[in-house]
Design an enzyme around this catalytic site. Structure first.
Site, PDB file in Angstrom:
ATOM      1  N   HIS A  47      41.979  41.024  50.638  1.00 18.58           N
ATOM      2  CA  HIS A  47      42.470  41.791  49.500  1.00 18.58           C
ATOM      3  C   HIS A  47      43.306  40.915  48.574  1.00 18.58           C
ATOM      4  O   HIS A  47      43.713  39.815  48.928  1.00 18.58           O
ATOM      5  CB  HIS A  47      43.322  42.973  49.979  1.00 18.58           C
ATOM      6  CG  HIS A  47      44.500  42.574  50.814  1.00 18.58           C
ATOM      7  ND1 HIS A  47      44.488  42.658  52.186  1.00 18.58           N
ATOM      8  CD2 HIS A  47      45.719  42.053  50.487  1.00 18.58           C
ATOM      9  CE1 HIS A  47      45.648  42.225  52.668  1.00 18.58           C
ATOM     10  NE2 HIS A  47      46.415  41.843  51.642  1.00 18.58           N
TER      11      HIS A  47
ATOM     12  N   GLU B  86      46.200  45.489  47.810  1.00 21.37           N
ATOM     13  CA  GLU B  86      47.363  45.988  48.533  1.00 21.37           C
ATOM     14  C   GLU B  86      48.527  46.108  47.559  1.00 21.37           C
ATOM     15  O   GLU B  86      48.869  45.151  46.864  1.00 21.37           O
ATOM     16  CB  GLU B  86      47.743  45.040  49.675  1.00 21.37           C
ATOM     17  CG  GLU B  86      48.977  45.493  50.448  1.00 21.37           C
ATOM     18  CD  GLU B  86      49.403  44.494  51.517  1.00 21.37           C
ATOM     19  OE1 GLU B  86      50.242  44.855  52.356  1.00 21.37           O
ATOM     20  OE2 GLU B  86      48.897  43.355  51.501  1.00 21.37           O
TER      21      GLU B  86
ATOM     22  N   GLU C 170      39.630  36.300  37.981  1.00 18.34           N
ATOM     23  CA  GLU C 170      38.464  35.969  37.165  1.00 18.34           C
ATOM     24  C   GLU C 170      37.305  36.861  37.591  1.00 18.34           C
ATOM     25  O   GLU C 170      36.834  36.799  38.730  1.00 18.34           O
ATOM     26  CB  GLU C 170      38.087  34.499  37.354  1.00 18.34           C
ATOM     27  CG  GLU C 170      36.811  34.089  36.628  1.00 18.34           C
ATOM     28  CD  GLU C 170      36.402  32.653  36.922  1.00 18.34           C
ATOM     29  OE1 GLU C 170      35.282  32.278  36.529  1.00 18.34           O
ATOM     30  OE2 GLU C 170      37.193  31.918  37.552  1.00 18.34           O
TER      31      GLU C 170
END
Length: 224
Positions: free
Chosen positions: A49, A97, A31
């Protein structure tokens, strides 16, 4: 990812965009929130991450570079393991990642948060939000990755990372359960301003925020 929908709430002066690899009622999504007039945020050191599963990390990195994206870690095995990963960064500084895996129904597979006490954090999420610890195997479901760095008890969370959203059948009962177990409710159960969707919110022992969203209200919102 694909843009799934946009939502503008002028009464509260913000606009949302929801992006993911499939419908919101069956997939994990990111979001994005734009608050009117705010152009930058402090990401801090606490948020780690998002993880995205890809079948070929090297080819994905090549494509990202060709499109002008920022690669902060070249493809290679993770330290102490064999999994091939790489790291990229979006225009606002959020890290992603890339994790080399076989085909999966949920490529957006991971959220990494840094915590001050791993056992304490695990205990909280097992009690309150076991869904975020994973509904099933990591190669098919989104999971919450909690990271404890030895000796580090606190992190700067900045003001950029907002929350993880979790579906519930009853926000009022959810808030009661969180309170009964010593949790801190930061938003009382009730509808969002400008939207009929009911939510409640709490924070974990490290200050990370979780928002519980009424399942039926959420489905109605998707239909609008």
């Amino acid at each position: 990812m694909k843009l799934l929908r946009r939502r503008d709430i002028p009464e509260e002066r913000y606009t949302n965009a929801f992006l993911g690899y499939g419908p919101e009622d069956s997939h994990f999504v990111v979001e994005l929130t734009y608050n009117y007039g705010v152009e930058s945020y402090d990401i801090g050191s606490g948020f780690g991450h998002f993880g995205i599963a890809v079948e070929d990390v090297e080819k994905t990195v090549e494509l990202i570079k060709a499109k002008g994206g920022t690669v902060t870690r070249e493809p290679g095995p993770v330290k102490g393991g064999k999994s091939v990963i790489a790291f990229i960064e979006d225009p606002d500084g959020y890290k992603f990642e890339l994790i080399e895996r076989g085909p999966t129904p949920e490529p957006l597979c991971q959220v990494m948060l840094r915590v001050g006490d791993l056992d304490r954090a695990i205990s909280f999420y097992e009690k309150y939000t076991i869904a975020m610890m994973g509904y099933g195997p990591e190669d098919k479901h989104a999971v919450l990755e909690l990271t404890y760095n030895y000796g580090v008890k606190e992190y700067d969370k900045g003001n950029a990372y907002a929350q993880i959203a979790i579906g519930t059948d009853d926000v009022y009962k959810t808030a009661e359960v969180v309170r009964q177990n010593g949790g801190q409710i930061t938003r009382e159960p009730g509808p969002l301003p400008g939207i009929s969707t009911k939510i409640t919110a709490c924070t974990d022992p490290d200050g990370w925020k979780s928002v519980f969203v009424d399942n039926l209200d959420f489905l109605k919102e998707l239909e609008e």
